[in-house]
Scaffold this motif. Structure first.
Motif, short mmCIF file in Angstrom:
data_model
loop_
_atom_site.label_atom_id
_atom_site.label_comp_id
_atom_site.label_asym_id
_atom_site.label_seq_id
_atom_site.Cartn_x
_atom_site.Cartn_y
_atom_site.Cartn_z
N LEU A 93 1.28 -0.74 -0.11
CA LEU A 93 0.19 -0.16 -0.33
C LEU A 93 0.83 1.41 0.01
O LEU A 93 0.10 2.24 -0.14
CB LEU A 93 -0.80 0.11 0.86
CG LEU A 93 -1.49 -1.37 1.43
CD1 LEU A 93 -2.78 -0.58 2.86
CD2 LEU A 93 -2.62 -1.74 0.20
N ILE A 114 -5.19 -8.16 -0.04
CA ILE A 114 -5.36 -6.89 0.87
C ILE A 114 -6.92 -6.32 0.90
O ILE A 114 -8.30 -6.79 -0.22
CB ILE A 114 -5.20 -6.24 -0.17
CG1 ILE A 114 -4.08 -5.67 -0.71
CG2 ILE A 114 -5.97 -4.46 -0.55
CD1 ILE A 114 -2.69 -5.67 0.02
N ASP A 118 -8.90 -1.50 1.60
CA ASP A 118 -7.57 -1.09 1.12
C ASP A 118 -7.23 -1.15 -0.53
O ASP A 118 -5.92 -1.07 -1.28
CB ASP A 118 -6.13 -1.32 1.75
CG ASP A 118 -6.38 -1.06 3.42
OD1 ASP A 118 -7.21 0.22 3.31
OD2 ASP A 118 -6.09 -1.88 3.97
N ARG A 119 -8.03 -1.52 -0.81
CA ARG A 119 -7.93 -2.19 -2.21
C ARG A 119 -7.41 -1.01 -3.11
O ARG A 119 -6.59 -1.43 -3.95
CB ARG A 119 -8.65 -3.00 -3.14
CG ARG A 119 -8.90 -4.68 -2.36
CD ARG A 119 -9.68 -5.00 -2.56
NE ARG A 119 -8.92 -7.10 -3.42
CZ ARG A 119 -9.75 -7.92 -3.93
NH1 ARG A 119 -10.83 -7.74 -4.07
NH2 ARG A 119 -8.83 -9.09 -4.69
N ARG A 121 -5.80 1.58 -2.97
CA ARG A 121 -5.05 2.27 -2.73
C ARG A 121 -3.47 1.38 -3.14
O ARG A 121 -2.36 2.13 -3.97
CB ARG A 121 -4.51 2.41 -1.02
CG ARG A 121 -3.14 3.13 -0.31
CD ARG A 121 -2.82 3.04 0.76
NE ARG A 121 -1.76 3.59 1.34
CZ ARG A 121 -1.22 3.55 2.49
NH1 ARG A 121 -2.35 3.48 3.55
NH2 ARG A 121 -0.17 3.74 2.92
N TYR A 122 -3.85 -0.05 -3.38
CA TYR A 122 -2.63 -0.91 -3.99
C TYR A 122 -3.13 -0.58 -5.38
O TYR A 122 -2.02 -0.54 -5.73
CB TYR A 122 -3.53 -2.02 -3.50
CG TYR A 122 -2.74 -3.23 -4.17
CD1 TYR A 122 -2.28 -4.26 -3.12
CD2 TYR A 122 -3.11 -3.79 -5.86
CE1 TYR A 122 -1.34 -5.53 -5.18
CE2 TYR A 122 -2.46 -4.43 -6.34
CZ TYR A 122 -1.80 -4.95 -5.56
OH TYR A 122 -0.53 -6.21 -6.61
#
Length: 202
Positions: A93, A114, A118-119, A121-122
């Protein structure tokens, strides 16, 4: 999951493997070997098998993982293989990689770990580090209910990689999509039903 403990005790063996995955080998066979100086990034490189393969193919390879013990094993494997890989401890991330510096990105089983929150952001980090025209090979589970018992015991939750997920997090505004195809993610102990897709940054 206590990743350090998994690598310290050898419990990582159920997702480790003795050779690079067939899907990565096939992708490089189709795309061809890199031009001199091209950079590959292996996100969640673990104990380094695929990063080492990419280096053997001629890429200047960077492997990123958050687990110090995994990187220790990876560095020893690279030394034994006689190749140079730039292994860096870091988070998917917040990749310790310069903007628009990578020609090929490899992810075998990181994105599906993930959390949903947060995906995005990844995906933003992957987009940030890729050059225009760079390729991204993404694989992960296709069914959250098919998690191996050895992983369930460590309270790990998988987020599937499906066509809808790929469309949402890697939109066609930024990426050209290949087909999302089924495969078996092969480890040393059990196969995991998965999906694979090859993306290209516009």
């Amino acid at each position: 999951m206590d990743w350090e403990k998994m690598y310290e005790t050898g419990e990582f063996a159920h997702w480790d493997f003795v050779a690079p995955s067939s899907e990565l080998v096939a992708t490089i066979a189709v795309l061809g070997l890199p031009q001199p100086g091209e950079v590959a990034l292996d996100i969640g490189c673990g104990a380094g098998r695929e990063a080492i393969f990419l280096s053997q193919c001629g890429y200047r390879t960077i492997g990123v993982d958050m687990t110090a013990k995994a990187l220790e094993i990876a560095r020893e494997r690279a030394r034994e293989a006689g190749v140079s890989v730039d292994f860096r401890q870091g988070n998917a991330l917040d990749l310790p990689i310069e903007d628009e510096s990578v020609d090929f990105v490899n992810d075998r089983g990181c994105f599906h770990l993930i959390p949903e929150a947060d995906r995005s952001r990844y995906a933003s980090e992957v987009l940030r580090v890729m050059k225009s025209g760079a390729r991204f090979l993404l694989r992960g589970c296709r069914d959250a209910n098919a998690v191996p018992k050895a992983v369930e015991e460590h309270d790990v939750h998988f987020e599937p990689i499906t066509e809808d997920v790929v469309q949402h997090f890697f939109p066609t505004e930024y990426f050209v999509h290949g087909p999302v195809l089924p495969l078996q993610l092969i480890g040393n102990q059990k196969a995991l039903p998965g999906n694979v897709v090859l993306l290209r940054k516009k």
